[in-house]
Write a protein that holds these residues in place. Structure first.
Motif, PDB file in Angstrom:
ATOM      1  N   LYS A   7       0.844  -1.212   0.000  1.00 37.89           N
ATOM      2  CA  LYS A   7       0.000   0.000   0.000  1.00 37.89           C
ATOM      3  C   LYS A   7       0.874   1.255   0.000  1.00 37.89           C
ATOM      4  CE  LYS A   7      -3.741   2.233   2.437  1.00 37.89           C
ATOM      5  NZ  LYS A   7      -4.117   2.720   3.709  1.00 37.89           N
ATOM      6  N   MET A   8       1.923   1.258   0.794  1.00 39.67           N
ATOM      7  CA  MET A   8       2.835   2.396   0.839  1.00 39.67           C
ATOM      8  C   MET A   8       3.479   2.629  -0.528  1.00 39.67           C
ATOM      9  SD  MET A   8       6.321   3.417   1.012  1.00 39.67           S
ATOM     10  CE  MET A   8       7.124   1.872   1.299  1.00 39.67           C
ATOM     11  N   LEU A   9       3.880   1.563  -1.199  1.00 42.37           N
ATOM     12  CA  LEU A   9       4.503   1.689  -2.518  1.00 42.37           C
ATOM     13  C   LEU A   9       3.518   2.231  -3.554  1.00 42.37           C
ATOM     14  CD1 LEU A   9       6.636  -1.566  -2.566  1.00 42.37           C
ATOM     15  CD2 LEU A   9       7.497   0.796  -2.489  1.00 42.37           C
ATOM     16  N   ILE A  10       2.271   1.847  -3.451  1.00 43.88           N
ATOM     17  CA  ILE A  10       1.252   2.361  -4.366  1.00 43.88           C
ATOM     18  C   ILE A  10       1.012   3.846  -4.109  1.00 43.88           C
ATOM     19  CG2 ILE A  10      -1.205   2.234  -4.983  1.00 43.88           C
ATOM     20  CD1 ILE A  10      -0.913  -0.851  -4.270  1.00 43.88           C
ATOM     21  N   GLU A  11       0.987   4.225  -2.840  1.00 41.74           N
ATOM     22  CA  GLU A  11       0.630   5.593  -2.472  1.00 41.74           C
ATOM     23  C   GLU A  11       1.781   6.589  -2.537  1.00 41.74           C
ATOM     24  OE1 GLU A  11      -1.241   5.170   1.347  1.00 41.74           O
ATOM     25  OE2 GLU A  11      -3.082   4.354   0.451  1.00 41.74           O
ATOM     26  N   ILE A  12       3.011   6.121  -2.619  1.00 41.73           N
ATOM     27  CA  ILE A  12       4.150   7.030  -2.673  1.00 41.73           C
ATOM     28  C   ILE A  12       4.101   7.835  -3.982  1.00 41.73           C
ATOM     29  CG2 ILE A  12       5.752   5.408  -3.779  1.00 41.73           C
ATOM     30  CD1 ILE A  12       7.913   6.421  -1.902  1.00 41.73           C
ATOM     31  N   ALA A  13       4.446   9.111  -3.914  1.00 44.31           N
ATOM     32  CA  ALA A  13       4.459   9.949  -5.115  1.00 44.31           C
ATOM     33  C   ALA A  13       5.538   9.449  -6.074  1.00 44.31           C
ATOM     34  CB  ALA A  13       4.707  11.401  -4.747  1.00 44.31           C
ATOM     35  N   LYS A  14       5.181   9.427  -7.360  1.00 40.84           N
ATOM     36  CA  LYS A  14       6.086   8.912  -8.390  1.00 40.84           C
ATOM     37  C   LYS A  14       6.154   9.893  -9.548  1.00 40.84           C
ATOM     38  CE  LYS A  14       4.104   4.410  -7.386  1.00 40.84           C
ATOM     39  NZ  LYS A  14       3.088   5.016  -6.520  1.00 40.84           N
TER      40      LYS A  14
END
Length: 156
Positions: A7-14
């Motif tokens: 979930k953190m990886l999905i939500e991190i700004a990219k």
């Protein structure tokens, strides 16, 4: 990887590495590289466009090229059965999500109907835009998608 880490990886700004994205031709895939803003986490967005059904797309977010975190499927030919035996009817756009409790080779099997953030699942360009926004890609107004034949579409 835990569900919380996914979930953190999905939500991190990219941020995408390129600002011009070619939409794949029917029956083909395209890959777009992205990084976390600090450039410490590598991601890959994969887009597959069906040759037979023009409304069928698979758009995926992978971490480090291997770990599937999310996948949108549209216009699937059959029902989708989740691990809890719930069913998503055929042709219903849905979002697959990472689940640490499933076998390693199938951790992104379970799915749910597309969230409201996906407003245009029948339109490949809008679907890609919605997916990129959903996975927190920054600066989408600077991104252009080039369709087959060279037509450009800028996100606004």
């Amino acid at each position: 990887m835990t569900n919380e880490e996914a979930k953190m990886l999905i939500e991190i700004a990219k941020r995408l590495r390129k600002k011009v994205l070619p939409l794949p031709e029917p029956g083909k895939k395209e890959y777009y590289r992205a990084d976390s803003l600090a450039k410490t986490k590598p991601f890959l967005v994969q887009v597959f466009r069906s040759k037979g059904r023009k409304t069928k797309y698979n758009i995926s977010l992978l971490y480090r090229k291997r770990t599937l975190l999310l996948r949108v499927d549209t216009d699937g030919p059959g029902d989708h059965r989740n691990s809890d035996d719930s069913i998503i009817p055929r042709h219903t756009p849905h979002l697959h999500f990472y689940n640490e409790n499933l076998p390693t080779e199938n951790r992104c099997h379970d799915a749910m109907p597309l969230p409201d953030a996906f407003q245009h699942p029948e339109d490949g360009i809008r679907l890609l835009k919605d997916f990129l926004a959903y996975i927190h890609i920054e600066d989408l107004v600077e991104v252009q998608v080039i369709q087959q034949g060279g037509f450009e579409y800028a996100f606004s």
